[in-house]
Design a protein around this motif. Structure first.
Motif, PDB file in Angstrom:
ATOM      1  N   MET A   1       0.813  -1.187   0.000  1.00 47.08           N
ATOM      2  CA  MET A   1       0.000   0.000   0.000  1.00 47.08           C
ATOM      3  C   MET A   1       0.862   1.258   0.000  1.00 47.08           C
ATOM      4  O   MET A   1       0.569   2.209  -0.706  1.00 47.08           O
ATOM      5  N   GLN A   2       1.926   1.259   0.780  1.00 43.64           N
ATOM      6  CA  GLN A   2       2.794   2.424   0.813  1.00 43.64           C
ATOM      7  C   GLN A   2       3.484   2.623  -0.532  1.00 43.64           C
ATOM      8  O   GLN A   2       3.698   3.758  -0.945  1.00 43.64           O
ATOM      9  N   ASP A   3       3.834   1.541  -1.185  1.00 40.17           N
ATOM     10  CA  ASP A   3       4.450   1.650  -2.508  1.00 40.17           C
ATOM     11  C   ASP A   3       3.498   2.315  -3.489  1.00 40.17           C
ATOM     12  O   ASP A   3       3.919   3.149  -4.302  1.00 40.17           O
ATOM     13  N   GLU A   4       2.257   1.959  -3.420  1.00 40.70           N
ATOM     14  CA  GLU A   4       1.270   2.553  -4.319  1.00 40.70           C
ATOM     15  C   GLU A   4       1.148   4.057  -4.058  1.00 40.70           C
ATOM     16  O   GLU A   4       1.117   4.850  -4.992  1.00 40.70           O
ATOM     17  N   ARG A   5       1.105   4.440  -2.792  1.00 45.64           N
ATOM     18  CA  ARG A   5       1.033   5.872  -2.461  1.00 45.64           C
ATOM     19  C   ARG A   5       2.273   6.614  -2.947  1.00 45.64           C
ATOM     20  O   ARG A   5       2.186   7.720  -3.466  1.00 45.64           O
ATOM     21  N   TRP A   6       3.422   5.985  -2.755  1.00 46.02           N
ATOM     22  CA  TRP A   6       4.666   6.612  -3.197  1.00 46.02           C
ATOM     23  C   TRP A   6       4.664   6.808  -4.705  1.00 46.02           C
ATOM     24  O   TRP A   6       5.036   7.869  -5.202  1.00 46.02           O
TER      25      TRP A   6
ATOM     26  N   ARG B   1       2.090   7.060  -6.716  1.00 43.61           N
ATOM     27  CA  ARG B   1       1.120   8.100  -7.085  1.00 43.61           C
ATOM     28  C   ARG B   1       1.706   9.487  -6.825  1.00 43.61           C
ATOM     29  O   ARG B   1       1.577  10.388  -7.642  1.00 43.61           O
ATOM     30  N   ALA B   2       2.339   9.661  -5.674  1.00 42.53           N
ATOM     31  CA  ALA B   2       2.954  10.956  -5.357  1.00 42.53           C
ATOM     32  C   ALA B   2       4.068  11.266  -6.349  1.00 42.53           C
ATOM     33  O   ALA B   2       4.214  12.403  -6.809  1.00 42.53           O
ATOM     34  N   TRP B   3       4.864  10.262  -6.702  1.00 45.51           N
ATOM     35  CA  TRP B   3       5.947  10.458  -7.667  1.00 45.51           C
ATOM     36  C   TRP B   3       5.371  10.883  -9.009  1.00 45.51           C
ATOM     37  O   TRP B   3       5.864  11.826  -9.632  1.00 45.51           O
ATOM     38  N   SER B   4       4.341  10.228  -9.459  1.00 44.67           N
ATOM     39  CA  SER B   4       3.734  10.551 -10.750  1.00 44.67           C
ATOM     40  C   SER B   4       3.163  11.964 -10.752  1.00 44.67           C
ATOM     41  O   SER B   4       3.282  12.687 -11.741  1.00 44.67           O
ATOM     42  N   GLU B   5       2.560  12.364  -9.647  1.00 45.14           N
ATOM     43  CA  GLU B   5       1.964  13.695  -9.571  1.00 45.14           C
ATOM     44  C   GLU B   5       3.022  14.786  -9.568  1.00 45.14           C
ATOM     45  O   GLU B   5       2.828  15.857 -10.135  1.00 45.14           O
TER      46      GLU B   5
END
Length: 53
Positions: A1-6, A8-12
């Motif tokens: 889950m943390q990887d997914e958040r990371w 998404r933040a990286w992409s944004e």
């Protein structure tokens, strides 16, 4: 889950991060070019003063 958040933040924020890196590299390249011009100009004037080159 943390990887997914990371990811998404990286992409944004990736575009802004890339622009910051580009500006930093351009500033560094400009500083190096200014130092080289100063060094080359000083060497040329010194060579002219002592009659070499």
């Amino acid at each position: 889950m943390q990887d997914e958040r990371w990811m998404r933040a990286w992409s944004e924020n990736h575009e802004r991060f890339s622009a910051d890196v580009d500006r930093g590299l351009a500033a560094l390249a400009g500083a190096i070019a200014r130092l080289r011009r100063r060094r080359d100009g000083r060497d040329a004037s010194l060579r002219g003063r002592i009659g070499v080159g």
